[in-house]
Design an enzyme around this catalytic site. Sequence first.
Site, PDB file in Angstrom:
ATOM      1  N   SER A 160     -13.046   0.465  -4.598  1.00 30.12           N
ATOM      2  CA  SER A 160     -12.724  -0.954  -4.665  1.00 30.12           C
ATOM      3  C   SER A 160     -13.468  -1.676  -3.552  1.00 30.12           C
ATOM      4  O   SER A 160     -13.787  -1.077  -2.515  1.00 30.12           O
ATOM      5  CB  SER A 160     -11.211  -1.166  -4.489  1.00 30.12           C
ATOM      6  OG  SER A 160     -10.907  -2.518  -4.221  1.00 30.12           O
ATOM      7  N   TYR A 186      -4.251   0.764   1.045  1.00 31.06           N
ATOM      8  CA  TYR A 186      -5.004   0.812  -0.212  1.00 31.06           C
ATOM      9  C   TYR A 186      -6.504   0.874   0.081  1.00 31.06           C
ATOM     10  O   TYR A 186      -7.221   1.731  -0.458  1.00 31.06           O
ATOM     11  CB  TYR A 186      -4.685  -0.413  -1.064  1.00 31.06           C
ATOM     12  CG  TYR A 186      -5.546  -0.522  -2.305  1.00 31.06           C
ATOM     13  CD1 TYR A 186      -5.360   0.343  -3.382  1.00 31.06           C
ATOM     14  CD2 TYR A 186      -6.541  -1.488  -2.413  1.00 31.06           C
ATOM     15  CE1 TYR A 186      -6.140   0.248  -4.520  1.00 31.06           C
ATOM     16  CE2 TYR A 186      -7.328  -1.598  -3.538  1.00 31.06           C
ATOM     17  CZ  TYR A 186      -7.125  -0.728  -4.591  1.00 31.06           C
ATOM     18  OH  TYR A 186      -7.921  -0.823  -5.717  1.00 31.06           O
TER      19      TYR A 186
END
Length: 306
Positions: A160, A186
């Site tokens: 990501s 994350y």
Amino acid sequence: MTTLFRTTFGFASTAGEVLAGVDLSGTRAVVTGATSGVGIETSLALARAGAAVVLGVRNVGAGKETAARISEATGNADVDVARLDLADLGSVREFVDSWHGPLHMLVNNAGIMALPELTRSPQGREMQFAVNFLGHFALTVGLRDALARAGGARIVSLSSSAHMAYPVIFDDLDHRFRFYDPIGAYGESKTADVLLAVEADRRWSGDGIRANALHPGAIATNLQKHTGGLRTPPERRKNPAQGAATSVLLAASPLLSGVGGRYFEDCNEAPVLEERPAGLSGGVAPFALDPANAERLWTVATEMVS
């Protein structure tokens, strides 16, 4: 300076367009997290091209429904389901032990994002690191022999753009001392996913196994359920079919033959940045491709899953 790998595909390309004319008959693929969003579209495109696809999922019932829809849409009856809970290393071992024969494509797609509170896996690891990276690491290492038997396998590691603000903090991977930041945890797990591809490619390319990482783009899926939805400007958003395009490019396109250890976005290799851009848009952080970081994480992860 290394020339970036370029294709004719781009931001708006779909998974179906990327694999148009590609024949995957006789190949086998595993796609994790294949019951929603990008995972479904990735599996759909691979199955439509003729691959036998195994959906590695926590919810077997939902997986069977998804497999039936994919088979109906593609005419490919060879779409199967196997239980795989990446948070639990015992479940990963069961999946690996049940696998027989070669594996041509491993798409490490599953992920969770921004859990509001610090949560731990059955083995005591921070949950986002456990699911997004550590479970996939154990799966990848466990399937290494199957990948080698394929004679030209591909590993695809979904990352990501959030990785760019968060390097791996080796001194406290389990969040025993530092304050828990949902987005930070994350992003760190997504940096780890890039490093997984870098080191797998370094170690195994001699066996014909190539590994790459990617950012699929901003896609509205269940992944954002803890963040209040997608906050990316509309002009930079993708639908799931577009989000799966880079995944299937790395997994199955002949264009990527012999290419590994790189980070892609919008179906092209991303540039390495000297500093973090505003909005985390575009590019890859140097610490995510650093070979020393990749080797160190592999060593630590090996101890964690043993």
